[in-house]
Design a protein around this motif. Sequence first.
Motif: not given
Length: 311
Positions: A14-24, A93-99
């Motif tokens: 999850e922290p990796v997803v959040e970091e890369n979501l923010n990067r994206h 969490s960030a998983w759902g936000t990314w989807v």
Amino acid sequence: MAALATEQLLTELEPVVEENLNRHLGLADEWMPHEYVPWSLGRDFKDLGGEPWSVEQSQLSPIARTALEVNLLTEDNLPSYHREIDRAFGRDSAWGTWVNRWTAEEGRHAFCIRDYLLVTRGVDPDELERARMETMEIGYESLDKSLLNVCAYVSFQELATRISHRNTGRYTNEPIAEKLLTRVAKDENLHMIFYRNLVAAALELTPSQTMRAITEEVIGFQMPGNVIPGFSRKAVTMAKAGIYDLRIHHDDIVTPLLRQWGVWELEGLDEDGEKARDELAAAVSALDTEAARFVERRAEAEAKKAARSAG
């Protein structure tokens, strides 16, 4: 090391997803689909008293029409892709936000390409709609891929889609189409980077389990558009034109990602991880051989065609 369950993977990554979501979100440019469509070329079709479609109205070659139809119908099957990604990643969490973000961006691609094709009368709109209905009725099934398999597959698929869009744009020899597809390819590249980084983190977290997922996805890879009516014939047409073929798949998709992930130098693999890497090496070698044969056959066919034309 024992394989991690899905719930553990979701938590650990999850922290990796959040970091890369923010990067994206920091890198993704805002762009408006309507700015890529030449609306002034539009006119009514027959049911509104206008002119029915005929092939001479299209600026595109038959091969360019085929490639654009495949690209659009692939993008159009988004509801099925969303379902599969949502099933794997969940809505928390960030998983759902990314989807949701990924789905919104992918949807924009289909809207824009369709508007371009209809306004410019680039393809037969009746055939396009029938193919859209059939494709979406079939849908896309991931066959319950694991979380890691989904991440590995989409890494390859997003890069493949980027290359296909980019090469299609060049092949159209039509400036607006090329501009549009170059824009779409930029989005696909950012999507690929997100998934690529997620797989890289998974390799650190659970190397053997992730290696197995990567191997399975390389061996069994199929483009999501393979449910499109007449896909095999259309894929051959695109391959012969050099828009997307086995050489491109090996050289520009599989090889760069495996190199980026450092799979050949990876340490700490257990027995199954080492076995998976051996299987991966054999699969990549076989793909390379098959790609070489395809390029050779294509060159021979082109030479024969040129000889017939000269005679």
